[in-house]
Design an enzyme around this catalytic site. Sequence first.
Site, mmCIF file in Angstrom:
data_model
loop_
_atom_site.group_PDB
_atom_site.id
_atom_site.type_symbol
_atom_site.label_atom_id
_atom_site.label_comp_id
_atom_site.label_asym_id
_atom_site.label_seq_id
_atom_site.Cartn_x
_atom_site.Cartn_y
_atom_site.Cartn_z
ATOM 1 N NE ARG A 1 -4.359 -1.068 0.274
ATOM 2 C CZ ARG A 1 -4.608 -2.107 -0.546
ATOM 3 N NH1 ARG A 1 -3.733 -2.449 -1.469
ATOM 4 N NH2 ARG A 1 -5.738 -2.780 -0.458
ATOM 5 C CG HIS B 1 -3.142 -0.024 -6.459
ATOM 6 N ND1 HIS B 1 -3.459 0.595 -5.275
ATOM 7 C CD2 HIS B 1 -3.333 -1.348 -6.224
ATOM 8 C CE1 HIS B 1 -3.823 -0.312 -4.379
ATOM 9 N NE2 HIS B 1 -3.756 -1.511 -4.937
HETATM 10 P P1 NAP Z 1 -1.655 -11.168 4.919
HETATM 11 O O1 NAP Z 1 -1.823 -12.587 4.504
HETATM 12 O O2 NAP Z 1 -2.513 -10.626 5.990
HETATM 13 O O3 NAP Z 1 -0.120 -10.994 5.321
HETATM 14 C C1 NAP Z 1 0.358 -9.840 5.943
HETATM 15 C C2 NAP Z 1 1.776 -10.091 6.415
HETATM 16 O O4 NAP Z 1 2.261 -8.895 7.021
HETATM 17 C C3 NAP Z 1 1.841 -11.184 7.492
HETATM 18 O O5 NAP Z 1 2.998 -11.940 7.323
HETATM 19 C C4 NAP Z 1 1.903 -10.375 8.786
HETATM 20 O O6 NAP Z 1 2.587 -11.030 9.847
HETATM 21 C C5 NAP Z 1 2.720 -9.188 8.334
HETATM 22 N N1 NAP Z 1 2.498 -8.034 9.205
HETATM 23 C C6 NAP Z 1 1.379 -7.310 9.381
HETATM 24 N N2 NAP Z 1 1.573 -6.320 10.272
HETATM 25 C C7 NAP Z 1 2.851 -6.442 10.684
HETATM 26 C C8 NAP Z 1 3.646 -5.725 11.604
HETATM 27 N N3 NAP Z 1 3.166 -4.676 12.289
HETATM 28 N N4 NAP Z 1 4.924 -6.120 11.769
HETATM 29 C C9 NAP Z 1 5.416 -7.187 11.095
HETATM 30 N N5 NAP Z 1 4.713 -7.911 10.202
HETATM 31 C C10 NAP Z 1 3.441 -7.533 10.002
HETATM 32 O O7 NAP Z 1 -1.825 -10.206 3.663
HETATM 33 P P2 NAP Z 1 -1.602 -10.552 2.127
HETATM 34 O O8 NAP Z 1 -2.770 -11.263 1.578
HETATM 35 O O9 NAP Z 1 -0.274 -11.186 1.994
HETATM 36 O O10 NAP Z 1 -1.594 -9.091 1.497
HETATM 37 C C11 NAP Z 1 -0.657 -8.114 1.882
HETATM 38 C C12 NAP Z 1 -1.056 -6.750 1.365
HETATM 39 O O11 NAP Z 1 -0.809 -6.664 -0.031
HETATM 40 C C13 NAP Z 1 -2.531 -6.409 1.466
HETATM 41 O O12 NAP Z 1 -2.878 -6.006 2.781
HETATM 42 C C14 NAP Z 1 -2.678 -5.285 0.464
HETATM 43 O O13 NAP Z 1 -2.480 -4.039 1.085
HETATM 44 C C15 NAP Z 1 -1.548 -5.553 -0.533
HETATM 45 N N6 NAP Z 1 -2.049 -5.880 -1.870
HETATM 46 C C16 NAP Z 1 -1.708 -5.077 -2.917
HETATM 47 C C17 NAP Z 1 -2.133 -5.391 -4.188
HETATM 48 C C18 NAP Z 1 -1.723 -4.584 -5.374
HETATM 49 O O14 NAP Z 1 -2.279 -4.769 -6.458
HETATM 50 N N7 NAP Z 1 -0.754 -3.707 -5.249
HETATM 51 C C19 NAP Z 1 -2.945 -6.516 -4.392
HETATM 52 C C20 NAP Z 1 -3.277 -7.297 -3.304
HETATM 53 C C21 NAP Z 1 -2.825 -6.971 -2.034
HETATM 54 P P3 NAP Z 1 1.970 -12.372 10.523
HETATM 55 O O15 NAP Z 1 2.044 -13.417 9.433
HETATM 56 O O16 NAP Z 1 2.880 -12.682 11.633
HETATM 57 O O17 NAP Z 1 0.561 -12.025 10.906
HETATM 58 C C1 GLV Z 2 -5.362 -4.584 -4.014
HETATM 59 O O1 GLV Z 2 -4.716 -3.617 -3.797
HETATM 60 C C2 GLV Z 2 -5.823 -5.479 -2.994
HETATM 61 O O2 GLV Z 2 -5.742 -5.146 -1.809
HETATM 62 O O3 GLV Z 2 -6.285 -6.580 -3.349
#
Ligand code: NAP
Ligand code: GLV
Length: 314
Positions: free
Chosen positions: A229, A277
């Site tokens: 983000r 994005h």
């Molecule tokens: P997720 O499964 O919730 O994973 C988040 C990771 O971040 C976990 O490993 C978590 O640790 C870690 N984390 C969160 N807060 C933390 C902190 N304060 N300190 C250290 N580690 C922390 O999320 P995801 O599905 O992988 O997605 C991640 C992000 O990608 C989304 O939230 C979104 O903002 C972004 N995204 C962007 C796009 C795009 O097109 N650019 C698309 C999709 C998603 P734990 O495992 O220990 O809980």
């Molecule tokens: C895109 O940014 C998502 O959070 O899936």
Amino acid sequence: MTLLVATASWASDVWAERFRAALPGRRIVIHGEAFDPADIAYVAAWKQPPGALAGLPNLRAVFGLGAGVDYIMEDPDLPGVPVVRVIDPDLTNRMSEYVVLHCLAHLRQFRRYEAQQRAGVWEDDRQQPAARDVRVGLLGLGELGMDAGRKLAVMGFDVAGWSRSAKAAEGIRSFAGEAELPAFLARTDILVVLLPLTPATEGFVDRRLLAGLARDGRLGGPILINAGRGRLQVETDILAALDDGTLKAATLDVFQTEPLPAASRLWTHPQVTVTPHNAAMSDPAAVTAHVARQIARLEAGQTPEGLVDRARGY
Ligand code: NAP
Ligand code: GLV
């Protein structure tokens, strides 16, 4: 039980059509149309218009149409119902494509050779490191970070990840918590940011963090890739770090303000790659099928996949 589609930036009618196909027999309405608020059991939201979550007395759950739900968690009208995000192989694969593509582009100096071609220059310094010589660090080792990490490891990169809790994954070295952050940064040549935006992570990618990255890598300086983000990063710090050599290059898919303002120097900086994005698009067919499955789980008294922890904010 009616589902309300609430998005200020995506094509509501396309999503509503897909929801009608995924949830036959349910009424699907779009924010802004006439409907009885008491009928709404579910909201499907992506950057919902202000007030869209207010005054829905029979709301049972809010579904984010992407993986990140920061825009839902920050909504002052969010009631105390379950919030469910997308966890879906289609979205995960798309993110891994993006991460692998841009790690390889930096490894293989893609922009340099593109510029050379435009200038008609045939030049090679024969200093090409292999993937195994390059340490990638995933900041965030959740659904997306873990999959990207596994695929980077298959390509041969030396992969580690940092998260709140320690992980066990073959081919990925796990670092966890504040105490292990300096060691994680110090072994990272390409930093890939895949954290969620929460009060704890806002502004996390700042000058201090960038200064902790490895200085002894094979790419001639550390590289930042942010596909998480925009508000995770401090853009003035990134530009300053690029200007003084703290960073060699950056690939950014997300920005503090989106669309990226025309006046931003990130557009024209020679070491910056900007994408709009779209690292991992939400495919309406895949995401509406995911929401339909989670509604079925909720109505069967089961915990939905992708249930957000309200205290952690992700
Ligand atoms: P997720 O499964 O919730 O994973 C988040 C990771 O971040 C976990 O490993 C978590 O640790 C870690 N984390 C969160 N807060 C933390 C902190 N304060 N300190 C250290 N580690 C922390 O999320 P995801 O599905 O992988 O997605 C991640 C992000 O990608 C989304 O939230 C979104 O903002 C972004 N995204 C962007 C796009 C795009 O097109 N650019 C698309 C999709 C998603 P734990 O495992 O220990 O809980
Ligand atoms: C895109 O940014 C998502 O959070 O899936």
